[in-house]
Design an enzyme around this catalytic site. Structure first.
Site, PDB file in Angstrom:
ATOM      1  N   ASP A 273       0.864  -1.192   0.000  1.00  0.00           N
ATOM      2  CA  ASP A 273       0.000   0.000   0.000  1.00  0.00           C
ATOM      3  C   ASP A 273       0.898   1.239   0.000  1.00  0.00           C
ATOM      4  OD1 ASP A 273      -2.466   1.483   0.172  1.00  0.00           O
ATOM      5  OD2 ASP A 273      -2.013   1.873   2.276  1.00  0.00           O
ATOM      6  N   SER A 274       0.283   2.387  -0.320  1.00  0.00           N
ATOM      7  CA  SER A 274       1.040   3.633  -0.269  1.00  0.00           C
ATOM      8  C   SER A 274       1.366   4.020   1.177  1.00  0.00           C
ATOM      9  CB  SER A 274       0.218   4.753  -0.905  1.00  0.00           C
ATOM     10  OG  SER A 274      -0.942   4.989  -0.125  1.00  0.00           O
TER      11      SER A 274
ATOM     12  N   GLU B 187      -2.573   9.727   7.343  1.00  0.00           N
ATOM     13  CA  GLU B 187      -1.129   9.450   7.409  1.00  0.00           C
ATOM     14  C   GLU B 187      -0.438  10.347   8.446  1.00  0.00           C
ATOM     15  OE1 GLU B 187       1.169   7.317   5.778  1.00  0.00           O
ATOM     16  OE2 GLU B 187      -0.549   6.161   5.066  1.00  0.00           O
TER      17      GLU B 187
ATOM     18  N   CYS C 248      -4.298  -1.578  -2.053  1.00  0.00           N
ATOM     19  CA  CYS C 248      -4.412  -0.151  -2.348  1.00  0.00           C
ATOM     20  C   CYS C 248      -5.256  -0.051  -3.620  1.00  0.00           C
ATOM     21  CB  CYS C 248      -3.013   0.411  -2.582  1.00  0.00           C
ATOM     22  SG  CYS C 248      -2.978   2.119  -3.136  1.00  0.00           S
TER      23      CYS C 248
ATOM     24  N   HIS D 133      -7.300   3.174   3.218  1.00  0.00           N
ATOM     25  CA  HIS D 133      -7.117   4.059   4.375  1.00  0.00           C
ATOM     26  C   HIS D 133      -8.447   4.383   5.053  1.00  0.00           C
ATOM     27  CE1 HIS D 133      -3.089   4.814   2.785  1.00  0.00           C
ATOM     28  NE2 HIS D 133      -2.808   5.534   3.857  1.00  0.00           N
TER      29      HIS D 133
HETATM   30  N1  DGL Z   1      -4.804   3.130   0.461  1.00  0.00           N
HETATM   31  C1  DGL Z   1      -4.731   3.741  -0.845  1.00  0.00           C
HETATM   32  C2  DGL Z   1      -5.967   3.345  -1.668  1.00  0.00           C
HETATM   33  O1  DGL Z   1      -6.621   2.357  -1.356  1.00  0.00           O
HETATM   34  C3  DGL Z   1      -4.489   5.209  -0.681  1.00  0.00           C
HETATM   35  C4  DGL Z   1      -3.932   5.855  -1.896  1.00  0.00           C
HETATM   36  C5  DGL Z   1      -3.168   7.147  -1.643  1.00  0.00           C
HETATM   37  O2  DGL Z   1      -2.040   7.070  -1.197  1.00  0.00           O
HETATM   38  O3  DGL Z   1      -3.708   8.218  -1.990  1.00  0.00           O
HETATM   39  O4  DGL Z   1      -6.279   3.950  -2.674  1.00  0.00           O
END
Ligand code: DGL
Length: 265
Positions: free
Chosen positions: A6-7, A151, A69, A185
């Protein structure tokens, strides 16, 4: 091992549910916290960062990776599967979370989706839901401020921002019977969403869906099962070196974890 990418912190909500459903497997998690959010980046950048994360997870022993993600699943999955895997890692797998979620929309009528700017503009959910439920009407709401708030752990801003996005979505239609939290998120703050959504509306967050689908996938692909177990290990990796990230990861995951800092390139 099963890898999760994930990011940032969002994929922890997927890992948590997968572990409950499949407790005997080994897991490796990578959050690219140093470069989050991905949701406002170009498709090329999202592909490049996701590919680096996937490469790192394979290098550290993952055989199957879930892009936990939505943004990476939307912007990078197909290219990874078509161009990168067959050449670089034949026999290994990368799976996304959009199609499993869309599949759950059978039987819904009006679906509201909260997601990142990238996921909304790709219209991936509209395309996939229409395959499983052509009658469904889908309404999307981009929530660009939410990933940065989560975050950073800036929870004092959370209520007003979620309330605003919920209001904007319901201005598009008032007759929704299902909501998808289409960014991993957002499952972290599902309770806040619930406060500003009509009572009784069904909220789909993706952890349980992905856990169920992954279990089914492994039952259909027994050749993977032994490779993925390897003694019940759990490894957590992040690209951001800060005590703040360690504290938030434990808060969101709900347990103490050893978080290792790595760099991606
Ligand atoms: N958890 C990521 C998603 O499901 C977040 C993406 C982001 O970093 O903007 O899209």
């Amino acid at each position: 091992m099963i890898g999760f990418f994930d990011s940032g912190f969002g994929g922890l909500t997927i890992l948590k549910e997968v572990e409950k459903a499949l407790p005997n497997y080994s897991y490796i998690y990578l959050g690219d916290n140093a470069r989050t959010p991905y949701g406002n980046l170009s498709q090329e950048k999202i592909y490049q960062y996701t590919c680096q994360g996937v490469e790192e997870l394979f290098r550290r022993g993952a055989n199957l990776i879930i892009l936990a993600c939505n943004t990476s699943s939307t912007m990078a999955l197909r290219r990874l599967q078509q161009e990168y895997l067959p050449d670089k890692h034949p026999g290994k797998k990368v799976l996304g979370i959009i199609i499993p979620t869309a599949e759950e929309m059978i039987g819904t009528r009006n679906v509201g989706i909260f997601a990142t700017e990238a996921t909304v503009s790709s219209c991936a959910y509209l395309a996939e839901i229409s395959k499983f439920n052509p009658q469904a009407k889908v309404f999307q709401q981009a929530c660009p401020l939410l990933v940065p708030i989560i975050e950073a752990g800036n929870f004092e801003q959370l209520d007003s921002v979620v309330q605003e996005y919920a209001q904007e979505l319901f201005e598009k239609s008032i007759s929704m019977d299902a909501i998808i939290l289409g960014c991993t998120h957002y499952a972290i703050v599902e309770k806040t969403f619930r406060k500003y959504l009509p009572d009784g509306i069904k909220i789909f967050s993706q952890g349980e869906i992905v856990a169920k689908k992954l279990k089914e996938y492994l039952d259909r692909h027994p050749e993977f099962k032994d490779k993925l177990k390897e003694g019940g290990k759990k490894i957590f990796l992040t690209t951001e070196n800060s005590p703040h990230v360690q504290a938030l990861a434990e808060l969101f995951y709900g347990e103490k974890i050893d978080l290792f800092v790595i760099s991606l390139s």
